[in-house]
Design a protein around this motif. Structure first.
Motif, short mmCIF file in Angstrom:
data_model
loop_
_atom_site.label_atom_id
_atom_site.label_comp_id
_atom_site.label_asym_id
_atom_site.label_seq_id
_atom_site.Cartn_x
_atom_site.Cartn_y
_atom_site.Cartn_z
N GLU A 247 7.35 -6.53 8.19
CA GLU A 247 6.42 -6.14 7.04
C GLU A 247 6.74 -4.55 6.80
O GLU A 247 5.68 -3.84 6.99
CB GLU A 247 5.09 -6.28 7.32
CG GLU A 247 4.33 -7.47 7.01
CD GLU A 247 3.07 -7.43 7.77
OE1 GLU A 247 2.29 -8.44 7.43
OE2 GLU A 247 2.78 -6.57 8.61
N GLY B 295 6.76 -0.97 4.99
CA GLY B 295 6.60 -0.17 4.05
C GLY B 295 7.38 1.02 3.88
O GLY B 295 8.24 1.05 3.04
N THR B 296 7.16 1.88 4.57
CA THR B 296 7.77 3.18 4.80
C THR B 296 9.34 2.97 4.63
O THR B 296 10.12 3.48 3.83
CB THR B 296 7.55 3.87 6.24
OG1 THR B 296 6.03 4.09 6.09
CG2 THR B 296 8.39 5.18 6.17
N LYS C 254 0.85 -1.35 0.16
CA LYS C 254 0.11 0.04 0.07
C LYS C 254 0.93 1.26 0.16
O LYS C 254 0.65 2.19 -0.54
CB LYS C 254 -1.17 0.08 1.25
CG LYS C 254 -0.40 0.27 2.46
CD LYS C 254 -1.55 0.23 3.50
CE LYS C 254 -0.88 0.44 5.02
NZ LYS C 254 -0.23 -0.85 5.52
N TYR D 143 3.41 6.17 0.53
CA TYR D 143 2.05 7.06 0.67
C TYR D 143 1.92 8.23 0.04
O TYR D 143 1.29 9.20 0.88
CB TYR D 143 2.09 7.05 2.34
CG TYR D 143 1.95 5.68 3.18
CD1 TYR D 143 1.14 4.80 2.90
CD2 TYR D 143 3.33 5.55 3.87
CE1 TYR D 143 1.34 3.47 3.53
CE2 TYR D 143 3.51 4.09 4.44
CZ TYR D 143 2.52 2.95 4.21
OH TYR D 143 2.55 2.01 4.73
N GLY E 215 6.25 -0.38 10.54
CA GLY E 215 6.26 0.71 10.94
C GLY E 215 7.43 1.38 11.70
O GLY E 215 7.73 2.09 12.80
C1 LIG Z 1 0.64 -0.39 6.49
C2 LIG Z 1 1.19 -1.87 7.14
C3 LIG Z 1 2.40 -2.15 7.20
C4 LIG Z 1 3.67 -0.98 6.76
O1 LIG Z 1 3.79 0.04 7.64
P1 LIG Z 1 4.63 1.05 7.57
O2 LIG Z 1 4.53 1.99 8.72
O3 LIG Z 1 4.75 1.54 6.33
O4 LIG Z 1 6.04 0.33 7.70
C5 LIG Z 1 2.68 -3.37 7.65
N1 LIG Z 1 1.73 -4.10 8.13
C6 LIG Z 1 0.61 -4.03 8.08
C7 LIG Z 1 -0.65 -4.91 8.37
C8 LIG Z 1 0.05 -2.62 7.52
O5 LIG Z 1 -1.24 -2.46 7.45
#
Ligand SMILES: *Cc1c(COP(=O)(O)O)cnc(C)c1O
Length: 422
Positions: free
Chosen positions: A265, A267-268, A57, A375, A224
């Motif tokens: 996991e 993202g950022t 995402k 994002y 996160g």
């Molecule tokens: C959004 C999300 C992440 C990624 O979070 P970041 O802050 O971008 O690292 C990981 N796991 C789940 C389930 C999420 O919804």
């Protein structure tokens, strides 16, 4: 304390050349930086193995997915549509895990294909059991962190609707038993960031859930991991937060004889610093002696909503259109092109405009908004004011820029409308 922000992976000449070749606004991503971030995530400390999932995402462009795939990174999908997108671009169903707020409408079809499911509520768990009795799945818990367990208040805890509340463990066990399910993974994602103490606490609770389910072989601690976008913000040191967690997994193995695989996991962390948004200064206005000097860019909240959504700060770097350095530094309020009072790139949480010290700019100069990989393109008020979706370029490792998303033709915006009024 303000320091003048600098370009992260681009050079000033490159900014001018890219702006001339592709026009602005333009997202530019660096393949080399993405690969470097992947390597950092893949080196996360672990005792008995590691799986890295990309929270797509953050930025689901197919080229970015492809770079991740080549690195052996798996997918965290947050809706059934993201699952479809990842499948479409060649991810094996087994390499995708769906962790969604909304129960997928095409649940039976997608999970039947082999996509992994992470139950985020008792209802989701029950529906999984009804449709796939005897099968394996993952369960997401809300560990209650943020209110009771530590003083480090963050997300997670009683104010968060994500995951199954930790006190409902017995109900979870009952549903698992009723449908003869195998819990192969327990998952938490509290989006907490760079504090090793919070990480240790989250890992501790997640390992307790693993203890409750002897069939668990993978423990996911979610994403996160904070990234410093501005000079005065710090990035998470993955080695530092991972080291104590590795010890906890070793202790768990000694105590319970189970060698658990760690999953993360991000993202950022994987993509935030890999993107820049090239913009042109369209106009300058001021509100008099006691007011502000405003710069208007040719982009806005339709490309980056983060400042209006939570007062997020992005570096804003002046690049003179004809070369050379800005003559001085000045305090500006930097605004977007949307006719919307909230479209301000320099604002406090709550919306009050503030000034940013940056290189003096004239109309026609470039302003590079940095750290927009995550994002921004994926989470914006896209098409507001009928501004077309911003084009995207990937800077290949050899330095060649390649267009990876065309600027949207304006007719695409109303393509799905049906005119019934004569
Ligand atoms: C959004 C999300 C992440 C990624 O979070 P970041 O802050 O971008 O690292 C990981 N796991 C789940 C389930 C999420 O919804």
């Amino acid at each position: 304390m303000t320091s003048i922000e600098k370009l992260k992976f681009l050079k000033e000449d490159q900014v001018r050349a890219l702006a001339k070749e592709f026009g602005t606004p333009l997202f530019v991503y660096s393949e080399a930086t993405i690969e470097q971030k992947c390597d950092e995530a893949l080196a996360f400390p672990n005792a008995f193995g590691l799986q890295v999932r990309y929270a797509m995402k953050a930025n689901p462009n197919s080229n970015i997915l492809q770079i991740m795939k080549k690195k052996g990174i798996l997918i965290d999908a947050s809706s059934e549509h993201e699952v479809v997108r990842a499948l479409h671009f060649g991810f094996a169903p087994e390499s995708i895990m769906l962790t969604s707020q909304e129960f997928p409408k095409a649940f039976v079809e997608l999970i039947g294909k082999g996509v992994k499911f992470n139950a985020c509520s008792l209802r989701q768990l029950e529906l999984f059991g009804q449709n796939f009795p005897g099968k394996s799945l993952s369960i997401r818990f809300n560990p209650g962190l943020g209110s009771g367990h530590t003083k480090k208040t963050d997300v997670g805890g009683v104010t968060s609707s994500f995951g199954i509340w930790h006190e409902k463990l017995e109900e979870v066990k009952a549903i698992v038993k009723k449908y003869n399910l195998t819990v192969e993974k327990v998952h938490t994602h509290i989006g907490s960031g760079s504090d090793p103490e919070v990480w240790k606490a989250v890992a501790k609770y997640t390992l307790e859930y693993a203890e409750s389910f002897p069939s668990v072989s993978v423990v996911s601690l979610g994403g996160g991991y904070k990234v410093g976008r501005m000079e005065d913000e710090k990035s998470t040191d993955l080695q530092k937060i991972g080291a104590p967690v590795k010890i906890q997994f070793q202790e768990f193995a000694e105590k319970h004889g189970r060698k658990l695989i760690l999953e993360i996991e991000p993202g950022t962390y994987l993509i935030a610093l890999c993107g820049a948004l090239l913009t042109t200064v369209d106009d300058k206005v001021d509100t008099g002696k006691h007011g502000f000097e405003f710069i208007k860019l040719d982009t806005g909240m339709d490309s980056n909503t983060r400042p209006s959504l939570y007062g997020a700060r992005h570096p804003l770097v002046t690049v003179k259109k004809d070369g050379g350095e800005p003559r001085s530094n000045k305090e500006y309020v930097v605004v977007g092109h949307c006719c919307e009072s909230g479209d301000v790139f320099t604002q406090k949480e709550g919306g009050e405009p503030m000034t940013r010290l940056m290189g003096e700019t004239e109309i026609g100069d470039y302003v590079v908004m940095e750290a927009v990989g995550a994002y921004c393109s994926s989470m914006s008020t896209k098409n507001y004011n009928s501004f077309p979706e911003t084009a995207e370029v990937l800077l290949r490792k050899d330095g060649t820029p390649k267009l990876i998303r065309k600027k949207e033709p304006v007719t695409e915006i109303f393509r799905n409308e049906i005119l019934v009024v004569e």
